[in-house]
Design a protein around this motif. Structure first.
Motif, PDB file in Angstrom:
ATOM      1  N   VAL B  13      -3.566   7.138   0.477  1.00  0.00           N
ATOM      2  CA  VAL B  13      -2.622   6.761  -0.578  1.00  0.00           C
ATOM      3  C   VAL B  13      -2.406   7.953  -1.489  1.00  0.00           C
ATOM      4  O   VAL B  13      -3.245   8.844  -1.571  1.00  0.00           O
ATOM      5  CB  VAL B  13      -3.123   5.582  -1.455  1.00  0.00           C
ATOM      6  CG1 VAL B  13      -3.163   4.302  -0.672  1.00  0.00           C
ATOM      7  CG2 VAL B  13      -4.459   5.895  -2.088  1.00  0.00           C
ATOM      8  N   ALA B  15      -2.389   9.044  -5.136  1.00  0.00           N
ATOM      9  CA  ALA B  15      -2.857   8.601  -6.446  1.00  0.00           C
ATOM     10  C   ALA B  15      -3.031   9.821  -7.330  1.00  0.00           C
ATOM     11  O   ALA B  15      -3.671  10.790  -6.930  1.00  0.00           O
ATOM     12  CB  ALA B  15      -4.175   7.846  -6.316  1.00  0.00           C
ATOM     13  N   LYS B  20      -5.383  10.616  -1.229  1.00  0.00           N
ATOM     14  CA  LYS B  20      -6.754  10.140  -1.093  1.00  0.00           C
ATOM     15  C   LYS B  20      -6.879   9.392   0.233  1.00  0.00           C
ATOM     16  O   LYS B  20      -6.138   8.452   0.486  1.00  0.00           O
ATOM     17  CB  LYS B  20      -7.044   9.213  -2.269  1.00  0.00           C
ATOM     18  CG  LYS B  20      -8.457   8.687  -2.329  1.00  0.00           C
ATOM     19  CD  LYS B  20      -8.614   7.808  -3.571  1.00  0.00           C
ATOM     20  CE  LYS B  20      -9.897   6.992  -3.475  1.00  0.00           C
ATOM     21  NZ  LYS B  20      -9.890   5.853  -4.379  1.00  0.00           N
ATOM     22  N   ILE B  22      -8.408   6.792   2.591  1.00  0.00           N
ATOM     23  CA  ILE B  22      -9.196   5.567   2.402  1.00  0.00           C
ATOM     24  C   ILE B  22      -9.750   5.053   3.724  1.00  0.00           C
ATOM     25  O   ILE B  22     -10.919   4.732   3.831  1.00  0.00           O
ATOM     26  CB  ILE B  22      -8.353   4.481   1.708  1.00  0.00           C
ATOM     27  CG1 ILE B  22      -7.916   5.006   0.329  1.00  0.00           C
ATOM     28  CG2 ILE B  22      -9.168   3.207   1.533  1.00  0.00           C
ATOM     29  CD1 ILE B  22      -6.968   4.109  -0.390  1.00  0.00           C
ATOM     30  N   GLY B  43     -14.171  -2.087  -2.541  1.00  0.00           N
ATOM     31  CA  GLY B  43     -13.659  -0.719  -2.500  1.00  0.00           C
ATOM     32  C   GLY B  43     -13.896  -0.010  -1.183  1.00  0.00           C
ATOM     33  O   GLY B  43     -13.625   1.177  -1.055  1.00  0.00           O
ATOM     34  N   GLY B  45     -12.331  -0.498   1.574  1.00  0.00           N
ATOM     35  CA  GLY B  45     -11.074  -0.266   2.289  1.00  0.00           C
ATOM     36  C   GLY B  45     -10.590  -1.457   3.106  1.00  0.00           C
ATOM     37  O   GLY B  45      -9.667  -1.330   3.914  1.00  0.00           O
ATOM     38  N   LYS B  46     -11.153  -2.624   2.886  1.00  0.00           N
ATOM     39  CA  LYS B  46     -10.787  -3.806   3.679  1.00  0.00           C
ATOM     40  C   LYS B  46      -9.319  -4.194   3.458  1.00  0.00           C
ATOM     41  O   LYS B  46      -8.574  -4.429   4.409  1.00  0.00           O
ATOM     42  CB  LYS B  46     -11.698  -4.996   3.314  1.00  0.00           C
ATOM     43  CG  LYS B  46     -13.189  -4.702   3.448  1.00  0.00           C
ATOM     44  CD  LYS B  46     -14.057  -5.916   3.126  1.00  0.00           C
ATOM     45  CE  LYS B  46     -13.903  -6.449   1.709  1.00  0.00           C
ATOM     46  NZ  LYS B  46     -14.414  -5.538   0.661  1.00  0.00           N
ATOM     47  N   SER B  47      -8.935  -4.264   2.176  1.00  0.00           N
ATOM     48  CA  SER B  47      -7.537  -4.626   1.898  1.00  0.00           C
ATOM     49  C   SER B  47      -6.593  -3.541   2.387  1.00  0.00           C
ATOM     50  O   SER B  47      -5.477  -3.826   2.835  1.00  0.00           O
ATOM     51  CB  SER B  47      -7.324  -4.851   0.401  1.00  0.00           C
ATOM     52  OG  SER B  47      -7.985  -6.023  -0.009  1.00  0.00           O
ATOM     53  N   THR B  48      -7.043  -2.299   2.296  1.00  0.00           N
ATOM     54  CA  THR B  48      -6.210  -1.199   2.778  1.00  0.00           C
ATOM     55  C   THR B  48      -5.920  -1.365   4.264  1.00  0.00           C
ATOM     56  O   THR B  48      -4.787  -1.167   4.720  1.00  0.00           O
ATOM     57  CB  THR B  48      -6.919   0.148   2.507  1.00  0.00           C
ATOM     58  OG1 THR B  48      -7.151   0.254   1.112  1.00  0.00           O
ATOM     59  CG2 THR B  48      -6.089   1.319   2.999  1.00  0.00           C
ATOM     60  N   LYS B  58       3.023   1.493   0.415  1.00  0.00           N
ATOM     61  CA  LYS B  58       2.150   2.348  -0.398  1.00  0.00           C
ATOM     62  C   LYS B  58       1.165   3.145   0.453  1.00  0.00           C
ATOM     63  O   LYS B  58       0.654   4.170   0.025  1.00  0.00           O
ATOM     64  CB  LYS B  58       1.363   1.457  -1.370  1.00  0.00           C
ATOM     65  CG  LYS B  58       1.258   1.999  -2.748  1.00  0.00           C
ATOM     66  CD  LYS B  58       0.876   0.936  -3.783  1.00  0.00           C
ATOM     67  CE  LYS B  58      -0.275   0.043  -3.380  1.00  0.00           C
ATOM     68  NZ  LYS B  58      -0.507  -1.047  -4.357  1.00  0.00           N
ATOM     69  N   TYR B  59       0.909   2.659   1.653  1.00  0.00           N
ATOM     70  CA  TYR B  59      -0.127   3.285   2.466  1.00  0.00           C
ATOM     71  C   TYR B  59       0.479   4.146   3.561  1.00  0.00           C
ATOM     72  O   TYR B  59       1.375   3.721   4.283  1.00  0.00           O
ATOM     73  CB  TYR B  59      -1.036   2.216   3.075  1.00  0.00           C
ATOM     74  CG  TYR B  59      -1.709   1.395   1.998  1.00  0.00           C
ATOM     75  CD1 TYR B  59      -2.895   1.837   1.407  1.00  0.00           C
ATOM     76  CD2 TYR B  59      -1.126   0.224   1.520  1.00  0.00           C
ATOM     77  CE1 TYR B  59      -3.494   1.117   0.383  1.00  0.00           C
ATOM     78  CE2 TYR B  59      -1.720  -0.502   0.495  1.00  0.00           C
ATOM     79  CZ  TYR B  59      -2.899  -0.057  -0.070  1.00  0.00           C
ATOM     80  OH  TYR B  59      -3.479  -0.751  -1.090  1.00  0.00           O
ATOM     81  N   GLN B  91      -4.757 -11.193  -0.463  1.00  0.00           N
ATOM     82  CA  GLN B  91      -5.808 -11.401  -1.464  1.00  0.00           C
ATOM     83  C   GLN B  91      -5.179 -11.785  -2.800  1.00  0.00           C
ATOM     84  O   GLN B  91      -5.679 -12.649  -3.504  1.00  0.00           O
ATOM     85  CB  GLN B  91      -6.642 -10.122  -1.597  1.00  0.00           C
ATOM     86  CG  GLN B  91      -7.849 -10.266  -2.506  1.00  0.00           C
ATOM     87  CD  GLN B  91      -8.751  -9.027  -2.489  1.00  0.00           C
ATOM     88  OE1 GLN B  91      -8.473  -8.031  -1.814  1.00  0.00           O
ATOM     89  NE2 GLN B  91      -9.839  -9.089  -3.237  1.00  0.00           N
ATOM     90  N   GLU B 173      -9.782 -11.952   2.104  1.00  0.00           N
ATOM     91  CA  GLU B 173     -10.543 -12.653   1.064  1.00  0.00           C
ATOM     92  C   GLU B 173      -9.919 -13.988   0.694  1.00  0.00           C
ATOM     93  O   GLU B 173      -9.760 -14.304  -0.481  1.00  0.00           O
ATOM     94  CB  GLU B 173     -10.685 -11.761  -0.180  1.00  0.00           C
ATOM     95  CG  GLU B 173     -11.320 -10.432   0.196  1.00  0.00           C
ATOM     96  CD  GLU B 173     -12.364  -9.954  -0.787  1.00  0.00           C
ATOM     97  OE1 GLU B 173     -12.791 -10.748  -1.643  1.00  0.00           O
ATOM     98  OE2 GLU B 173     -12.757  -8.784  -0.677  1.00  0.00           O
TER      99      GLU B 173
HETATM  100  N1  LIG Z   1      -2.566   2.231  -4.213  1.00  0.00           N
HETATM  101  C1  LIG Z   1      -3.756   2.782  -4.425  1.00  0.00           C
HETATM  102  N2  LIG Z   1      -3.863   3.840  -5.239  1.00  0.00           N
HETATM  103  C2  LIG Z   1      -5.056   4.415  -5.439  1.00  0.00           C
HETATM  104  N3  LIG Z   1      -6.205   4.004  -4.894  1.00  0.00           N
HETATM  105  C3  LIG Z   1      -6.137   2.955  -4.072  1.00  0.00           C
HETATM  106  C4  LIG Z   1      -4.914   2.278  -3.803  1.00  0.00           C
HETATM  107  N4  LIG Z   1      -5.169   1.262  -2.968  1.00  0.00           N
HETATM  108  C5  LIG Z   1      -6.487   1.292  -2.739  1.00  0.00           C
HETATM  109  N5  LIG Z   1      -7.074   2.301  -3.389  1.00  0.00           N
HETATM  110  C6  LIG Z   1      -8.492   2.642  -3.402  1.00  0.00           C
HETATM  111  O1  LIG Z   1      -8.959   2.585  -2.093  1.00  0.00           O
HETATM  112  C7  LIG Z   1     -10.263   2.038  -2.055  1.00  0.00           C
HETATM  113  C8  LIG Z   1     -10.268   0.829  -1.142  1.00  0.00           C
HETATM  114  O2  LIG Z   1      -9.541  -0.231  -1.747  1.00  0.00           O
HETATM  115  P1  LIG Z   1      -9.353  -1.650  -1.053  1.00  0.00           P
HETATM  116  O3  LIG Z   1      -8.553  -2.484  -1.926  1.00  0.00           O
HETATM  117  O4  LIG Z   1      -8.862  -1.427   0.323  1.00  0.00           O
HETATM  118  O5  LIG Z   1     -10.876  -2.155  -1.018  1.00  0.00           O
HETATM  119  P2  LIG Z   1     -11.459  -3.563  -0.605  1.00  0.00           P
HETATM  120  O6  LIG Z   1     -12.503  -3.285   0.389  1.00  0.00           O
HETATM  121  O7  LIG Z   1     -10.390  -4.499  -0.217  1.00  0.00           O
HETATM  122  O8  LIG Z   1     -12.149  -4.040  -1.968  1.00  0.00           O
HETATM  123  P3  LIG Z   1     -12.347  -5.518  -2.578  1.00  0.00           P
HETATM  124  O9  LIG Z   1     -13.565  -6.088  -1.927  1.00  0.00           O
HETATM  125  O10 LIG Z   1     -12.582  -5.247  -4.023  1.00  0.00           O
HETATM  126  O11 LIG Z   1     -11.104  -6.294  -2.320  1.00  0.00           O
HETATM  127  C9  LIG Z   1     -10.634   1.728  -3.479  1.00  0.00           C
HETATM  128  O12 LIG Z   1     -11.392   2.802  -3.977  1.00  0.00           O
HETATM  129  C10 LIG Z   1      -9.298   1.647  -4.162  1.00  0.00           C
HETATM  130  O13 LIG Z   1      -9.406   1.999  -5.527  1.00  0.00           O
END
Ligand SMILES: Nc1ncnc2c1ncn2[C@@H]1O[C@H](COP(=O)(O)OP(=O)(O)OP(=O)(O)O)[C@@H](O)[C@H]1O
Ligand SMILES: [Mg+2]
Lengths: 393, 254
Positions: B13, B15, B20, B22, B43, B45-48, B58-59, B91, B173
């Motif tokens: 992404v 930022a 960065k 992920i 954090g 990266g699951k949602s990513t 965004k990704y 989520q 989630e």
């Molecule tokens: N658009 C973005 N801009 C900057 N950083 C991002 C962005 N999207 C995700 N991140 C960062 O990428 C990392 C992974 O985020 P993600 O949401 O994928 O985590 P997750 O595993 O789903 O967390 P959670 O359990 O809290 O839902 C985090 O450090 C987050 O801050």
């Protein structure tokens, strides 16, 4: 009491609530209201009331150089029984009763029209059909005046349609007798070259209700000035507006509700969508609650949805309150960009981008459209919004 | 049989003017009929991963491939992916003012099915599914997600899952913010879809509690942008007892 303040405004949105000893809405105009164009200096563009308007696109309406051409607009009035339609001369006593021009173009229109059209709905007549007025631009310059007068307890719906191409300055007077109910829909569906400037004055009688729906889609420059004042207590005004400002268009709506009488209500809701380079929407919402207007209940709101880069909104709600003895007064203004997350959500459900945008924009306008209360007008507006959106993609 | 194949997926992404990374090389194959739980700390990266599969703008995919039955998913627009059979229960579902749930559901069902569902059977289908998810029929006339509680938003996501019948469902989630009763109701909805055997499920979760109701065939530990370990249901029990520590050590700053 705090000092009056008129909000200085940036390029997006701003608002102010001022508490004033006297009307500053009136005094900040560069000249007092007058029927005579000579009482107004030619604007140079920095005046409060002109600072958002591109004067060079007024085609001379503001400086006396726009001369009526005789083939400016064609006006047709269709009215059901119970309605009298007349064409009258400048000296007819019914002209100008609802309000006085507040800027140079409105005064120019007043000073220049040859004939006025007067539509009268007899006392207690309840119309089963709308009065339909079509104003079709034939490519020339025109000045006009329209009077719509409802006798006591009369009820009417008036639909005014503007189409074609013209340079038009025209004012409208709405005079509502006691207990009368008037709904006016004014649709500006001009060609993209038209210029249309006008002041709409409503004078609302005792316990009367006035509902105005201003719909602006077309024109190179449209600048309308809907104004409401109350002749006696108990009046109600609803001012709804919807605009869709495309590339290069300037669409300006300047509202004034003058709560000069006790126990009256007003509610203004304007919503606009903008798309394309140089699309410029201006919304001024002046509400004045005079010292005498105890028991006033007023609310005004403007929302804008900016669909693309390059569009600009100036939204200025302004509420001035001279008495604390009121039921309520509020205002809101918000300008938002089209939300990519909404688009993503809809697309992730299989809905193509174009259709998703349409859903969101239709949704943005839906609540307002539902308040119009005239099914055929609602259907037509939704259609029109679809067309505008199609043109954009 | 539908198969989603993710190979060496790298995602970043933008930022603060910096790029960065992920996701750092995700490999995963999900077949129709299978349920894969992806578990990992906040954090990681699951949602990513979920958003990248759905095509969120965004990704940025920097390398790797994703295919569904051999078709290149990464080449498809967001809506094409959905029509190809991918579904993401989000989520954090967004509100869409002025768009009613019933209009939204019908529009998306029409898009995904390729034709408008017959009105009478459709109304019945929606009603019954809502009833099973214990959603008040009044929700149909409300605007999408507007003023919905956290639990109501999740039920609404599962309602869409049931109506759209995807080949691959990614549930991000779906369990978070649900009380026990709601968790059961929502899980039953997911299980109804799973029991058809027609869907491959990617169940993203932070906690093991939903796995009591939705039994995974495979459990993957997600840490630091990749799958750190894979196993059967027993891996979830281990995570329950020991936490993610063993997988996050040293990886967090990479
Ligand atoms: N658009 C973005 N801009 C900057 N950083 C991002 C962005 N999207 C995700 N991140 C960062 O990428 C990392 C992974 O985020 P993600 O949401 O994928 O985590 P997750 O595993 O789903 O967390 P959670 O359990 O809290 O839902 C985090 O450090 C987050 O801050
Ligand atoms: Mg997440």
């Amino acid at each position: 009491m705090a000092e009056a303040q008129i909000s200085p405004v940036g390029s997006t949105t701003a608002g102010s609530i001022a508490v004033a000893a006297e009307s500053t809405v009136a005094t900040r105009m560069s000249a007092p209201p007058s029927f005579d164009v000579a009482d107004f200096p030619v604007p140079h563009g920095r005046e409060e009331e002109w600072r958002f308007t591109p004067l060079e696109r007024l085609r001379g309406l503001h400086d006396g150089t726009a001369v009526a051409t005789g083939d400016g607009v064609k006006v047709v009035v269709e009215a059901p029984s119970g309605v009298t339609v007349e064409t009258v001369g400048r000296d007819d006593a019914r002209i100008g009763k609802a309000g006085t021009p507040v800027d140079r173009v409105a005064a120019q229109a007043y000073s220049s029209f040859q004939h006025a059209s007067v539509v009268t709905v007899a006392k207690e007549a309840v119309l089963s059909e709308p009065v339909r007025i079509t104003v079709h631009g034939e490519g020339g310059v025109a000045y006009g005046h329209q009077v719509i007068e409802l006798g006591a307890f009369a009820e009417a719906v008036v639909v005014i349609d503007h189409t074609g191409d013209a340079v038009l300055a025209a004012n409208v007077d709405y005079v509502l007798g006691d207990g009368a109910k008037l709904t006016v829909v004014s649709v500006q569906d001009w060609d993209d070259t038209a210029v249309h400037v006008g002041q709409h004055n409503a004078l609302v009688g005792r316990d009367a209700s006035f509902k105005s729906i201003i719909v602006t889609f077309g024109g190179d420059l449209v600048r309308l000035h809907p104004r409401v004042a109350y002749a006696a207590p108990g009046g109600e005004a609803e001012l709804f507006g919807l605009y869709f400002t495309d590339k290069g268009q300037h669409q300006e709506h300047r509202l004034l509700v003058d709560h000069n009488t006790p126990h009256c209500k007003s509610n203004a809701v304007y919503k606009g969508a903008l798309q394309g380079d140089g699309a410029h929407a201006v919304w001024i919402g002046d509400v004045l609650i005079q010292a005498a207007a105890e028991g006033t209940d007023t609310y005004e709101m403007n929302r804008n949805l900016v669909l693309t880069d390059g569009a600009r909104v100036d939204s200025v709600p302004n509420l001035e309150i001279e008495t604390g003895e009121i039921v309520g007064a509020g205002h809101a203004s918000a300008t938002g960009r089209f939300d990519d997350e909404q688009l993503f959500y809809l697309q992730s459900r299989g809905i193509p981008a174009e259709e998703a945008r349409r859903l969101v924009v239709r949704g943005f306008f839906a609540e307002l459209v539902q308040q119009i209360g005239l099914p055929d007008v609602e259907a037509r507006l939704l259609d029109k919004i679809e067309t505008e959106l199609k043109a954009s993609v | 049989m539908a198969t989603l194949e993710i190979r060496d997926l790298h995602v970043s992404v933008e930022a603060d003017n910096a790029t960065k990374e992920i996701l750092k090389g995700v490999d995963l194959t999900v077949k129709q009929g299978e349920t894969h739980a992806i578990m990992g700390p906040n954090g990681s990266g699951k949602s990513t991963l979920a958003y990248s599969l759905a095509g969120h703008p965004k990704y940025t995919i920097t390398s790797g491939t994703v295919t569904l039955d051999g078709e290149d998913v990464l080449e498809m627009s967001v809506d094409e992916r959905a029509r190809a059979g991918l579904f993401l229960a989000m989520q954090y579902p967004v509100e869409i003012p002025g768009v009613s749930v019933s209009n939204f559901l019908r529009t998306s069902a029409t898009a995904v099915r390729g034709e408008a569902p017959k009105l009478r059977t459709w109304v019945k289908e929606v009603k019954e599914t809502m009833a099973q998810l214990q959603m008040d029929p009044a929700f149909a006339e409300r605007n999408v997600n507007e003023g919905f509680s956290g639990g109501e938003k999740k039920r609404h996501e599962i309602l869409q899952l049931e109506l759209l019948k995807p080949k691959i469902a990614i549930l991000d989630e779906t369990d978070s913010g649900l009380d026990v009763d709601a968790l059961k109701t929502v899980s039953e909805g997911v299980n109804r879809v799973r029991e058809t055997g027609e869907v491959g499920t990617l169940l993203i979760t932070h906690y093991t509690r939903i796995l009591k109701y939705i039994k995974p065939d495979y459990v993957h530990v997600f840490a630091n942008g990749r799958i750190a370990a894979s196993g059967g249901a027993e891996l979830a029990d281990q995570l329950e007892n020991e936490g993610y520590e063993a997988y996050t050590k040293g990886g967090a700053s990479a």
